[in-house]
Design an enzyme around this catalytic site. Structure first.
Site, PDB file in Angstrom:
ATOM      1  N   THR A   1       2.716   3.123  -6.971  1.00  0.00           N
ATOM      2  CA  THR A   1       2.848   3.594  -5.597  1.00  0.00           C
ATOM      3  C   THR A   1       2.230   4.980  -5.544  1.00  0.00           C
ATOM      4  O   THR A   1       1.623   5.435  -6.522  1.00  0.00           O
ATOM      5  CB  THR A   1       4.324   3.601  -5.139  1.00  0.00           C
ATOM      6  OG1 THR A   1       4.386   3.948  -3.744  1.00  0.00           O
ATOM      7  CG2 THR A   1       5.148   4.605  -5.934  1.00  0.00           C
TER       8      THR A   1
ATOM      9  N   VAL B   1       0.861  -1.172   0.000  1.00  0.00           N
ATOM     10  CA  VAL B   1       0.000   0.000   0.000  1.00  0.00           C
ATOM     11  C   VAL B   1       0.900   1.226   0.000  1.00  0.00           C
ATOM     12  O   VAL B   1       1.847   1.307   0.790  1.00  0.00           O
ATOM     13  CB  VAL B   1      -0.937   0.029   1.226  1.00  0.00           C
ATOM     14  CG1 VAL B   1      -1.830   1.261   1.189  1.00  0.00           C
ATOM     15  CG2 VAL B   1      -1.773  -1.237   1.288  1.00  0.00           C
ATOM     16  N   CYS B   2       0.628   2.153  -0.916  1.00  0.00           N
ATOM     17  CA  CYS B   2       1.367   3.417  -0.965  1.00  0.00           C
ATOM     18  C   CYS B   2       2.869   3.130  -1.116  1.00  0.00           C
ATOM     19  O   CYS B   2       3.279   2.336  -1.952  1.00  0.00           O
ATOM     20  CB  CYS B   2       1.047   4.226   0.288  1.00  0.00           C
ATOM     21  SG  CYS B   2       1.531   5.957   0.240  1.00  0.00           S
ATOM     22  N   THR B   3       3.697   3.746  -0.279  1.00  0.00           N
ATOM     23  CA  THR B   3       5.143   3.594  -0.412  1.00  0.00           C
ATOM     24  C   THR B   3       5.660   2.296   0.184  1.00  0.00           C
ATOM     25  O   THR B   3       6.872   2.097   0.271  1.00  0.00           O
ATOM     26  CB  THR B   3       5.873   4.783   0.243  1.00  0.00           C
ATOM     27  OG1 THR B   3       5.416   4.925   1.595  1.00  0.00           O
ATOM     28  CG2 THR B   3       5.599   6.071  -0.519  1.00  0.00           C
TER      29      THR B   3
ATOM     30  N   ALA C   1      -1.720   2.678  -4.802  1.00  0.00           N
ATOM     31  CA  ALA C   1      -1.365   4.064  -4.523  1.00  0.00           C
ATOM     32  C   ALA C   1      -1.670   4.371  -3.057  1.00  0.00           C
ATOM     33  O   ALA C   1      -1.768   3.472  -2.229  1.00  0.00           O
ATOM     34  CB  ALA C   1      -2.133   4.985  -5.461  1.00  0.00           C
TER      35      ALA C   1
END
Length: 319
Positions: free
Chosen positions: A124, A104-106, A157
């Site tokens: 990302t 998730v995300c970074t 993202a």
């Protein structure tokens, strides 16, 4: 039923919503279908971690004691900018054994450092796509989608995209009905398609510096069914077509034609999601002219026809 263990890695500086969003989705699915998921959290040493917002989270245990999970989920947050080498080493050793790798995300950054994303198409948070691509040239970074699936690897993202991805995984594991029930409980849509852009068309590009070009951008947004050819738009900006096309791309980072395509697609998508208007009416209102033209645009960009898009992504009425 096979119970799937979901292991969420925790570390100092983790984004709390990247953790709790997917955990709430999998927990909701477990409540609906007992025995479907076992959710565990673990930090490197088993100790509490402090999230980027200052919350303290106590994990279930340490990564060293974590049994091999079915789904290994790495959330994002400030702690991934320079991830703990111990976390990276644990991922390098244990990640290849997981049937499903999720970020998730970074959270994609420590996975990439562990070499688990080489040769994969991933995404990302938009603000870190360039860095991920620059630091890991073997990783194919796509900055646009909400989430990406490449084999057993799934990346998403920022923040709410983790919920979208988790819902997609629940739908894959347990079916649409369970995922829809969870989505209704969380009061979210089931679900944004993975290849939906992280931003609206207007936010995906820069705002032009010059007022005439900004006015044209606004005009396009407000009149997707109008004459949006380069000559007509150039006339509105009081520029020659050639000068207008160069200036628009220079100031927004996108050609006029591509911007128009994005605006029209977004307008049509929203009408499909939010109204009961027929396909023909939506195609005209969105500037496609004919249902066939809109169908080609949807297949090219989203990989689904307008009818299929509506069937899959228009929220069902809550009863």
């Amino acid at each position: 039923m096979t119970q799937r263990t979901v292991l969420v890695t925790l570390f100092d500086g983790v984004q709390s919503l990247d953790v709790t969003g997917p955990v709430e989705v999998f927990t909701g699915a477990e409540k609906h279908t007992p025995g479907s998921y076992r959710i565990r959290t673990a930090s490197v040493d088993g100790g509490p971690v402090r999230t980027s917002s200052g919350l303290t989270v106590v994990p279930d245990g340490s990564l060293a004691d974590a049994a091999g999970p079915h789904t290994l989920l790495v959330p994002g947050g400030e702690g991934t900018r320079d991830p703990d080498p111990r976390l990276v080493e644990w991922l390098r050793a244990h990640g290849p054994r997981a049937p499903r790798l999720v970020s998730v995300c970074t959270g994609a950054i420590p996975l990439a450092r562990a070499g688990l994303l080489d040769g994969r198409r991933v995404t990302t948070h938009w603000a870190y796509c360039d860095k991920l691509a620059r630091d890991h040239p073997a990783v194919r970074v796509d900055p646009d989608p909400v989430f990406v699936r490449d084999g057993h690897v799934a990346t998403s993202a920022g923040v709410t995209a983790g919920i979208d991805l988790a819902l997609a995984l629940v739908e894959e594991d347990l079916g649409r009905r369970v995922a829809l029930t969870v989505a209704r409980h969380l009061v979210v849509f089931l679900r944004r398609p993975g290849n939906q852009a992280q931003f609206s068309a207007q936010l995906a590009v820069q705002t032009a510096r010059r007022e005439p070009l900004r006015d044209v951008q606004q005009w396009i947004t407000e009149h997707p069914d109008g004459d949006l050819g380069v000559e007509a738009l150039a006339a509105r900006a009081a520029l020659s077509p050639r000068h207008f096309a160069r200036a628009f791309q220079a100031e927004t980072g996108m050609t006029p034609g591509r911007y128009v395509d994005r605006v029209r697609l977004e307008h049509a998508r929203r009408l499909l999601e939010d109204t009961t208007d027929g396909i023909e009416r939506i195609s005209r209102a969105s500037g496609y002219g004919t249902p066939e033209a809109m169908r080609r645009a949807f297949l090219r960009t989203l990989g689904a026809s307008p009818a299929e898009y509506r069937r899959r992504f228009r929220p069902a009425p809550v009863v």
